[in-house]
Design a protein around this motif. Structure first.
Motif, mmCIF file in Angstrom:
data_model
loop_
_atom_site.group_PDB
_atom_site.id
_atom_site.type_symbol
_atom_site.label_atom_id
_atom_site.label_comp_id
_atom_site.label_asym_id
_atom_site.label_seq_id
_atom_site.Cartn_x
_atom_site.Cartn_y
_atom_site.Cartn_z
ATOM 1 N N VAL A 1 0.832 -1.202 0.000
ATOM 2 C CA VAL A 1 0.000 0.000 0.000
ATOM 3 C C VAL A 1 0.868 1.254 0.000
ATOM 4 C CG1 VAL A 1 -1.606 1.342 1.414
ATOM 5 C CG2 VAL A 1 -2.001 -1.103 1.051
ATOM 6 N N ASP A 2 1.927 1.252 0.794
ATOM 7 C CA ASP A 2 2.825 2.397 0.829
ATOM 8 C C ASP A 2 3.489 2.619 -0.526
ATOM 9 O OD1 ASP A 2 4.143 4.475 2.450
ATOM 10 O OD2 ASP A 2 5.966 3.316 2.066
ATOM 11 N N ASP A 3 3.836 1.525 -1.197
ATOM 12 C CA ASP A 3 4.433 1.620 -2.535
ATOM 13 C C ASP A 3 3.448 2.232 -3.523
ATOM 14 O OD1 ASP A 3 6.296 1.365 -4.511
ATOM 15 O OD2 ASP A 3 5.965 -0.772 -4.856
ATOM 16 N N ILE A 4 2.176 1.836 -3.442
ATOM 17 C CA ILE A 4 1.153 2.384 -4.344
ATOM 18 C C ILE A 4 0.920 3.868 -4.058
ATOM 19 C CG2 ILE A 4 -1.292 2.263 -4.969
ATOM 20 C CD1 ILE A 4 -1.143 -0.760 -4.422
ATOM 21 N N LEU A 5 0.847 4.245 -2.770
ATOM 22 C CA LEU A 5 0.593 5.639 -2.420
ATOM 23 C C LEU A 5 1.730 6.566 -2.849
ATOM 24 C CD1 LEU A 5 -0.931 5.172 1.156
ATOM 25 C CD2 LEU A 5 -2.152 5.821 -0.922
ATOM 26 N N LYS A 6 2.953 6.053 -2.871
ATOM 27 C CA LYS A 6 4.091 6.873 -3.244
ATOM 28 C C LYS A 6 4.220 7.045 -4.758
ATOM 29 C CE LYS A 6 7.064 5.934 0.761
ATOM 30 N NZ LYS A 6 8.315 5.258 1.229
ATOM 31 N N ASN A 7 3.798 6.047 -5.519
ATOM 32 C CA ASN A 7 4.053 6.047 -6.966
ATOM 33 C C ASN A 7 2.839 6.353 -7.827
ATOM 34 O OD1 ASN A 7 6.968 5.007 -7.115
ATOM 35 N ND2 ASN A 7 6.002 3.471 -5.829
ATOM 36 N N VAL A 8 1.653 6.411 -7.237
ATOM 37 C CA VAL A 8 0.429 6.573 -8.031
ATOM 38 C C VAL A 8 -0.358 7.763 -7.499
ATOM 39 C CG1 VAL A 8 -1.693 5.479 -8.816
ATOM 40 C CG2 VAL A 8 0.347 4.091 -8.454
ATOM 41 N N GLU A 9 -0.758 8.647 -8.407
ATOM 42 C CA GLU A 9 -1.642 9.754 -8.058
ATOM 43 C C GLU A 9 -3.081 9.354 -8.354
ATOM 44 O OE1 GLU A 9 -0.512 13.272 -10.068
ATOM 45 O OE2 GLU A 9 1.477 13.415 -9.136
ATOM 46 N N PHE A 10 -3.994 9.661 -7.432
ATOM 47 C CA PHE A 10 -5.378 9.219 -7.606
ATOM 48 C C PHE A 10 -6.321 10.146 -6.856
ATOM 49 C CE2 PHE A 10 -3.934 7.291 -3.691
ATOM 50 C CZ PHE A 10 -5.019 7.365 -2.846
ATOM 51 N N ASP A 11 -7.551 10.151 -7.334
ATOM 52 C CA ASP A 11 -8.666 10.756 -6.601
ATOM 53 C C ASP A 11 -9.544 9.684 -5.983
ATOM 54 O OD1 ASP A 11 -7.873 13.348 -7.206
ATOM 55 O OD2 ASP A 11 -9.031 13.393 -9.070
ATOM 56 N N ALA A 12 -9.598 8.524 -6.650
ATOM 57 C CA ALA A 12 -10.385 7.403 -6.133
ATOM 58 C C ALA A 12 -9.700 6.095 -6.522
ATOM 59 C CB ALA A 12 -11.812 7.434 -6.671
ATOM 60 N N LEU A 13 -9.603 5.198 -5.579
ATOM 61 C CA LEU A 13 -9.078 3.848 -5.810
ATOM 62 C C LEU A 13 -10.243 2.882 -5.823
ATOM 63 C CD1 LEU A 13 -6.078 3.989 -3.338
ATOM 64 C CD2 LEU A 13 -5.837 3.594 -5.777
ATOM 65 N N ARG A 14 -10.350 2.124 -6.893
ATOM 66 C CA ARG A 14 -11.418 1.125 -7.007
ATOM 67 C C ARG A 14 -10.769 -0.252 -6.999
ATOM 68 N NH1 ARG A 14 -15.771 4.398 -8.203
ATOM 69 N NH2 ARG A 14 -15.232 6.344 -9.284
ATOM 70 N N ILE A 15 -10.947 -0.977 -5.903
ATOM 71 C CA ILE A 15 -10.275 -2.260 -5.680
ATOM 72 C C ILE A 15 -11.208 -3.377 -6.126
ATOM 73 C CG2 ILE A 15 -9.143 -3.724 -3.966
ATOM 74 C CD1 ILE A 15 -8.866 -1.139 -2.246
ATOM 75 N N VAL A 16 -10.758 -4.139 -7.110
ATOM 76 C CA VAL A 16 -11.550 -5.233 -7.693
ATOM 77 C C VAL A 16 -10.988 -6.555 -7.177
ATOM 78 C CG1 VAL A 16 -12.338 -6.324 -9.817
ATOM 79 C CG2 VAL A 16 -11.981 -3.839 -9.742
ATOM 80 N N PHE A 17 -11.845 -7.355 -6.539
ATOM 81 C CA PHE A 17 -11.415 -8.648 -6.011
ATOM 82 C C PHE A 17 -12.609 -9.586 -5.945
ATOM 83 C CE2 PHE A 17 -12.823 -6.075 -2.492
ATOM 84 C CZ PHE A 17 -13.474 -6.944 -1.626
ATOM 85 N N ASN A 18 -12.354 -10.835 -5.586
ATOM 86 C CA ASN A 18 -13.408 -11.844 -5.459
ATOM 87 C C ASN A 18 -13.627 -12.150 -3.982
ATOM 88 O OD1 ASN A 18 -13.870 -12.800 -8.394
ATOM 89 N ND2 ASN A 18 -11.653 -12.849 -8.186
ATOM 90 N N LYS A 19 -14.822 -11.865 -3.506
ATOM 91 C CA LYS A 19 -15.144 -12.093 -2.104
ATOM 92 C C LYS A 19 -15.540 -13.548 -1.890
ATOM 93 C CE LYS A 19 -17.852 -10.249 1.740
ATOM 94 N NZ LYS A 19 -18.867 -9.247 2.143
ATOM 95 N N PHE A 20 -14.913 -14.178 -0.915
ATOM 96 C CA PHE A 20 -15.152 -15.596 -0.650
ATOM 97 C C PHE A 20 -16.495 -15.786 0.034
ATOM 98 C CE2 PHE A 20 -14.794 -19.284 2.209
ATOM 99 C CZ PHE A 20 -14.498 -20.273 1.286
ATOM 100 N N GLN A 21 -17.294 -16.707 -0.504
ATOM 101 C CA GLN A 21 -18.566 -17.068 0.113
ATOM 102 C C GLN A 21 -18.583 -18.526 0.556
ATOM 103 O OE1 GLN A 21 -21.463 -15.732 -2.888
ATOM 104 N NE2 GLN A 21 -21.941 -14.011 -1.543
#
Length: 323
Positions: A184-204
């Protein structure tokens, strides 16, 4: 003794009958259009036997992979259930606004590094592409941050210029919060954003997973939304202690929310991956069993046909010698 005498008689009369006695006998029994070259029967049984051996080996591998996936699933599932309590307070406080429109969108696509786990990776990639298409515009910019080799291999084909950051081998070591915090720290340092949309598969369950999108806003957007009212407007009702300003608190909250949501998303996706791999390997094992049954039946039929044909040829040869 009788068979030896029959073979001796056959050798005596073979030159008189035909240069290829077995071919002549077969031609009198089997029609020309149904005849196969000499030796094909023995070769075909050998081919079927080799195929049966290969299918048995594949079945052993798929059963072993299912057992490994089951053991990994049990280890990850308990962590996943505990991690769900981390991000829920942030959702209650800051909300989750997937419909918000911003200028700089970053889609974080979480996938696996290995395959043989059904369609979970393809599902994440399809949703990521749909989000990019949905949030595209003349004054908007959408970038990808990819976690996992499988999503990287699919998105790099047609969206190479939009990929901002790629991170792989995430599950090489057991997943923990410290490891995800570094990412997360690596992403925050290298990427500029207004909104982060995290796509994943939720386990059911072992056989079911739910494609999910979680939205994390930047501190500036959170402050803007808080000033405009709505759910985020309730932040003003909280009393701030200490010397920190509201902007600093929102900065810390946004970073901590991102790390907690990412930690849960990575665990949920890993859990879904192992469950999907269990289901895929179970289906493969059953399919291998069905194929083995069909091959066994084919082998027995071919072997019986070969024996029957050889008996017919012996009897016909004996009859021809007697005549």
């Amino acid at each position: 003794m009788a068979m030896a005498a029959l073979r001796r008689e056959g050798r005596r009369f073979a030159p008189l009958i035909s240069p290829h006695p077995m071919a002549a006998i077969r031609s009198s029994i089997v029609p020309a259009e149904e005849q196969a070259p000499l030796g094909v029967r023995s070769i075909s049984t050998q081919v079927v036997r080799n195929r049966m051996k290969s299918v048995k080996n594949i079945q052993k591998i798929t059963k072993a992979m299912k057992m490994v996936a089951a053991s990994k699933l049990r280890a990850i599932q308990s962590k996943t259930e505990k991690s769900r309590g981390l991000w829920q307070p942030f959702t209650a406080l800051l909300g989750d606004t997937p419909s918000i429109q911003v200028k700089k969108d970053v889609i974080v696509t979480i996938s696996s590094d290995k395959g043989l786990c059904g369609g979970i990776n393809s599902t994440s990639v399809k949703i990521s592409k749909a989000l990019k298409k949905l949030n595209s515009g003349p004054d908007k910019e959408t970038k990808y941050v990819i976690l996992g080799e499988k999503a990287k291999a699919q998105l790099i084909r047609d969206s190479k210029k939009d990929i901002e950051l790629c991170l792989t081998e995430l599950q090489k070591n057991p997943l923990n919060y410290t490891q995800v915090s570094v990412l997360v720290d690596d992403i925050l340092k290298n990427v500029e954003f207004d909104a982060l949309r995290i796509v994943f598969n939720k386990f059911q369950s072992v056989v079911a997973f739910l494609p999910t999108v979680s939205t994390v806003l930047s501190p500036e957007i959170v402050e803007r939304e808080a000033e405009s009212g709505g759910k985020l407007g309730e932040l003003d009702s909280y009393e701030i202690e200490g010397g920190e300003t509201k902007s600093e608190i929102l900065q810390n909250l946004a970073e901590f929310q991102f790390s907690c949501v990412m930690f849960n998303a990575v665990l949920e996706n890993a859990c879904s991956e192992q469950g999907a791999r269990m289901s895929a390997m179970d289906s493969s094992s059953r399919n291998a069993g069905d194929m083995l049954d069909r091959l066994t039946l084919t082998y027995n039929r071919t072997r019986q046909a070969s024996i029957t044909t050889e008996l017919i040829e012996i009897i016909s040869g004996a009859s021809a010698l007697e005549g």
